[in-house]
Write a protein that holds these residues in place. Sequence first.
Motif: not given
Length: 159
Positions: A24, A36-38, A40-42
């Motif tokens: 991400i 950070n492109i997403e 919530s997915m970290c």
Amino acid sequence: MPTFVYMTRCDGCGYCVDICPSDIMHIDPTTRRAYNIEPSMCWECYSCVKACPHHAIDARGYADFAPLGHSVRVDRDEERGTIAWKIKFRDGREKEFLSPITTKPWGKHIPKLAEVSGPSKEMRDSQLLFNEPKYIRMDDGGLHTLESNGLKMKEGVYY
């Protein structure tokens, strides 16, 4: 909390992109800065934070080790084989935690399994993973200590 990038510190080296397990972290083609492109997915694994040579990536820690309003800084010292975590609290107090690095230095690759000789019977019967002592630097006499890494205990630093 997910990671975030200080754009003024980032030079677009891409170490964070290479190491991110959830893929991400990306480099913006216009600004040549990481982001950070997403969020919530970290996974909050701190891999990108530890890999960044410019301390441009930060993450808010969990409340169980640092209360709200704090900051966590990471300093990786390849020469001494350590990684330090500095937590700065809202009231100005700072705590520093120092740990040995148990991975290969940056840029060094673990050999492919095809290039490594197979495990001996003694190794297969052991409870250790294949080549585990070698890769966590225990094959030269056991766990490393502060003294073996050339470090000294000092006040205000937690080991």
